[in-house]
Design an enzyme around this catalytic site. Structure first.
Site, PDB file in Angstrom:
ATOM      1  N   LEU A  18       0.859  -1.178   0.000  1.00 42.34           N
ATOM      2  CA  LEU A  18       0.000   0.000   0.000  1.00 42.34           C
ATOM      3  C   LEU A  18       0.898   1.232   0.000  1.00 42.34           C
ATOM      4  O   LEU A  18       1.775   1.367   0.855  1.00 42.34           O
ATOM      5  CB  LEU A  18      -0.919   0.009   1.219  1.00 42.34           C
ATOM      6  CG  LEU A  18      -2.003   1.086   1.263  1.00 42.34           C
ATOM      7  CD1 LEU A  18      -3.197   0.616   2.094  1.00 42.34           C
ATOM      8  CD2 LEU A  18      -1.485   2.417   1.825  1.00 42.34           C
ATOM      9  N   TYR A  21       7.985  22.088   7.810  1.00 39.32           N
ATOM     10  CA  TYR A  21       8.207  20.865   7.032  1.00 39.32           C
ATOM     11  C   TYR A  21       9.358  20.046   7.623  1.00 39.32           C
ATOM     12  O   TYR A  21       9.229  18.834   7.838  1.00 39.32           O
ATOM     13  CB  TYR A  21       8.506  21.216   5.579  1.00 39.32           C
ATOM     14  CG  TYR A  21       8.773  20.028   4.694  1.00 39.32           C
ATOM     15  CD1 TYR A  21       7.726  19.202   4.286  1.00 39.32           C
ATOM     16  CD2 TYR A  21      10.059  19.726   4.269  1.00 39.32           C
ATOM     17  CE1 TYR A  21       7.970  18.095   3.465  1.00 39.32           C
ATOM     18  CE2 TYR A  21      10.306  18.638   3.460  1.00 39.32           C
ATOM     19  CZ  TYR A  21       9.261  17.822   3.059  1.00 39.32           C
ATOM     20  OH  TYR A  21       9.512  16.728   2.260  1.00 39.32           O
TER      21      TYR A  21
END
Length: 281
Positions: free
Chosen positions: A8, A154
């Site tokens: 996945l 970030y």
């Protein structure tokens, strides 16, 4: 016949995630390619057709910030395939700006996608990965090792990701699960473009930080001139999927290796500070 292994991958509508899904399918895996909006799967499906792997790509909706979405997606994967052999945490979002000019809601949003989304996906997938003796591969960044001006939110999220995964790795190994982080440098993808930055407006609003921000944007333009393609950056992800014993940390280019090496050998932090100070003056 042995059924194909299932991976996945989050954030596959473009860039590294798209390329990783194609690469995994080429390597013989069934790639569950997830994205918040499956209506944006056209580029992925076209690439899968061109690569001759459309039968090994399955698009599913998944929002890593939504616990119900995570549960529903994983339940479908197990019901349809009976197994999950690997998770590739790739979904993320860039955030440019310094803390005095950002709202705390923007910082929290960056952490939610880039860090808590990774934690939530990993937590939900681990029971299935223990059953398959699988692996977790997380796309971090060189920004997870070297803090960079105007990227506080970030980089904070990516530092947190690396601390989380480095702490998890030895424990996960005791139950048969390998953990790897992949650190790309500049990649020519939609990741940065998706910020839709209005650079003149940002400079006008930067106040005392305007000279430093202008210098930063100039440096970023020059760095991205030598950026990797998404396929080049995704290749080490596929290597980590297929390796017998993947390493914990992988950089995707010589540039990334040299950049990250600055901090890994920097005991007092002076080398990184000397480097990044040149970005804003």
């Amino acid at each position: 016949m042995t059924s194909p292994k299932t991976v996945l991958i989050t954030g596959t509508s473009s860039g590294i995630g798209l390329a990783a899904a194609i690469g995994a399918a080429r390597a013989g895996w069934t790639a569950i390619a997830t994205m918040r909006d499956p209506g944006k799967a056209e580029a992925l499906l076209e690439a899968a057709d061109e690569a001759g792997v459309a039968d090994r790509i399955q698009v599913k909706r998944l929002d890593v910030t939504d616990p119900e979405s995570i549960t529903a997606c994983l339940d479908e994967v197990i019901a349809e395939h009976g197994r999950l052999d690997a998770l590739v945490n790739n979904a993320g979002s860039a955030k440019t700006g310094t803390i005095e000019l950002l709202g705390l809601d923007e910082v929290r949003a960056a952490m939610e996608v880039n860090f808590f989304g990774v934690v939530a996906m990993t937590r939900a997938a681990l029971p299935h990965l223990r059953a398959s003796r699988g692996r977790v591969i997380t796309v971090s960044s060189v920004g997870g090792a070297v803090g960079q001006p105007f990227n506080e939110a970030y980089c904070a999220a990516k530092f947190a990701v690396e601390g989380f995964m480095q702490s998890l790795a030895p424990l996960a190994a005791t139950v048969g699960v390998d953990v790897t982080v992949v650190e790309p440098g500049p990649v020519a993808s939609e990741f940065v473009a998706n910020q839709n930055l209005d650079i003149p407006a940002l400079l006008n609003a930067a106040g005392p930080y305007a000279p430093a921000l202008e210098a930063y944007f100039g440096l970023r333009r020059s760095v991205f001139e030598g950026a990797q393609t998404p396929a080049e950056a995704a290749a080490p992800i596929v290597d980590a999927l297929t390796a017998d014993r993947p390493p914990f940390r992988i950089q995707t280019s010589d540039w990334a290796r040299n950049f990250v090496a600055t901090t890994l050998a920097d005991l007092d932090g002076s080398a990184v500070q000397a480097l990044t100070k040149t970005w804003v003056r």
